[in-house]
Design an enzyme around this catalytic site. Structure first.
Site, mmCIF file in Angstrom:
data_model
loop_
_atom_site.group_PDB
_atom_site.id
_atom_site.type_symbol
_atom_site.label_atom_id
_atom_site.label_comp_id
_atom_site.label_asym_id
_atom_site.label_seq_id
_atom_site.Cartn_x
_atom_site.Cartn_y
_atom_site.Cartn_z
ATOM 1 N N GLY A 83 0.813 -1.191 0.140
ATOM 2 C CA GLY A 83 -0.033 -0.142 -0.006
ATOM 3 C C GLY A 83 0.965 1.340 -0.115
ATOM 4 N N ASP A 84 2.305 1.100 -0.263
ATOM 5 C CA ASP A 84 3.101 2.352 -0.242
ATOM 6 C C ASP A 84 4.125 1.991 -1.329
ATOM 7 O OD1 ASP A 84 4.588 4.862 0.378
ATOM 8 O OD2 ASP A 84 3.069 4.983 1.754
ATOM 9 N N ASP A 85 5.208 2.468 -1.141
ATOM 10 C CA ASP A 85 6.558 1.978 -1.899
ATOM 11 C C ASP A 85 6.842 0.708 -1.810
ATOM 12 O OD1 ASP A 85 7.052 4.652 -2.855
ATOM 13 O OD2 ASP A 85 7.903 5.574 -0.907
#
Length: 484
Positions: free
Chosen positions: A274-276
């Site tokens: 859900g991010d990098d």
């Protein structure tokens, strides 16, 4: 007749695979089949095909081996195994002078609060073994804020520790037959969105001030915060690891965050979070500048990454201790907001230099290559806006893909110009028919040979033999458009 059929087959196979689109599809099928098999333990229905298959034996990787059940562990998904893990690690610690010991976690669901590792340990997760983090934050250890981040990454004051933690260690191995460490982050994410947490969330696995770390052949999923966070470590290897979190509404679930680390290898991993997917860091503003530990000598290769919220592989934005000598190669980023990104801002200080990207493939990515110099998020009002980072020495070789809206967006500024950028062998199929999709501002560099789409006018043009064709009229031209 048989001989003739063999000849026909020999003629057909090369012609079939010579079509690059067909080969691309074949590779995708093989890749997803492999990932599916890696994750077979999380699909209940697939277990039907494994009934009656005996459990794989634990390999002996240390002179002495223990089983978690020897210390009272119960893998029913309900029993609290925190004390069992603590007793087991303490037993391993007694063998530090004799080559260490191995702690085997059998198949089952092993619920636990956070626990610490020791030096010379191999934590081995069997197939279908799942270490489950207790989702009550009252059971999670409180720790001081990281020294290179000031008073706290999300909130001032103490922070929650990681589910599996270690510091000042040597020779730590976490591996297995693709067992799983599950942080059960759903409760954390919900409370974070509702602003019910007053402290910074903890990672899933965090190892600090340590050396000779190996993480391999496991699945990490549903971290409350960053998933795997080596902090100020040397000689770190992450290999054949699957990292999973929902691609939306799982805030800040970065996959791997090497932070002020030296000599790091990350290879053969699948990451969908859900991010990098990966974010290389080295401290935040004045605290990172004071801590002064760069991230250096990092090799990232053979990865498949998906990030609908952020980027496949990032550097920064917390890079105040410096980042240098990074190579990213053989990377596929699919269905993502961005593919590779470097992000910084006035106040960061530090540097990002000598970064090489080679053999990257983008598939259905909004922005392919991003360098951003106005990522204005700061720990507090004490940062120095005159502390300017330096960005120089970026090479992009063999960049290909399809369905990309903006292949390149390099956004330097008068305060933070970007120097010595090189593009060679780039062909990216675009999804948005607009003229200015190779965007630049305050950037100096060169394009060698043929690049598609057409590069910005800030860059010098050279032919395939390295002869100058056209000198840039102005490196400070601005052609940035965030509207698409």
């Amino acid at each position: 007749m048989v001989h003739q059929q063999k000849l026909e087959l020999k003629r057909w196979v090369p012609s079939f695979l010579s079509n690059h689109k067909t080969l691309f599809v074949v590779l995708w099928i093989v890749g997803f089949a492999t990932v599916f098999c890696w994750q077979r333990n999380i699909v209940d229905g697939f277990l039907y095909f494994r009934r009656g298959v005996p459990a794989r034996e634990f390999p002996k990787l240390r002179p002495v081996a223990f089983n978690l059940t020897d210390f009272g562990g119960v893998g029913d998904g309900k029993t609290d195994n925190t004390a069992a893990f603590e007793r087991a690690v303490a037993a391993v610690g007694k063998f530090r002078r004799r080559g260490g010991a191995q702690l085997n976690v059998p198949a089952g669901r092993w619920l636990t609060a956070p626990f610490n590792l020791t030096s010379y340990i191999t934590l081995f997760l069997a197939e279908d073994a799942v270490i489950l983090g207790i989702d009550d934050e009252k059971r999670w250890t409180l720790m001081p804020p990281l020294p290179s981040y000031g008073y706290g990454r999300e909130h001032p004051g103490p922070r929650y520790g990681s589910l599996i933690h270690g510091q000042n260690l040597k020779d730590v191995v976490i591996t297995g037959h693709n067992g799983t460490i599950d942080g059960q982050g759903q409760t954390w994410w919900k409370k974070y969105r509702q602003k019910l947490l007053n402290l910074t969330r903890g990672p899933l696995v965090q190892i600090m001030w340590s050396s000779d770390i190996v993480i391999s052949n496991i699945t990490l999923r549903n971290s409350p915060f960053w998933t795997l966070h080596p902090y100020d470590c040397k000689n770190v290897t992450v290999r054949d690891v699957t990292i999973l979190a929902p691609i939306s509404e799982a805030p800040n679930t970065d996959g791997i965050d090497p932070d002020s680390c030296e000599d790091v290898l990350i290879e053969n991993c699948y990451i969908s979070v859900g991010d990098d997917g990966i974010a290389i860091k080295s401290g935040w503003d004045q605290y990172g500048i004071a801590y002064a530990r760069p991230s250096v000598n990092i090799l990232i290769r053979n990865l498949v990454v998906r990030s609908m919220v952020s980027a496949g592989v990032s550097i920064g934005s917390e890079m105040s201790g410096g980042v240098s000598n990074v190579t990213v190669e053989n990377l596929l980023v699919w269905d993502s907001r961005r593919a590779v990104r470097i992000k910084t801002a006035p106040g960061r200080g530090g540097y990002v230099r000598h970064i090489t990207y080679r053999n990257l493939t983008f598939d259905n990515v909004r922005v392919g290559i991003v360098i951003k110099t106005d990522y204005n998020e700061h720990p507090d009002e004490g940062y120095d806006p005159k502390a300017l980072p330096t960005l120089q020495g970026f090479s992009f070789f063999s960049i290909h893909g399809q369905g990309v809206r903006v292949p390149v967006r390099i956004h330097g500024s008068e305060l933070i110009p970007i120097r010595n950028v090189t593009f060679r062998d780039m062909s990216v199929g675009i999804s948005y028919k607009k003229k200015h999709i190779f965007q630049c501002a305050f950037v100096q560099g060169r394009v060698i040979g043929t690049v598609f789409p057409a590069p910005c006018d800030n860059l010098d043009l050279y032919d395939e033999n390295g002869r100058l064709v056209r000198r840039s009229a102005s490196q400070n031209m601005t052609d940035i458009d965030y509207d698409f």
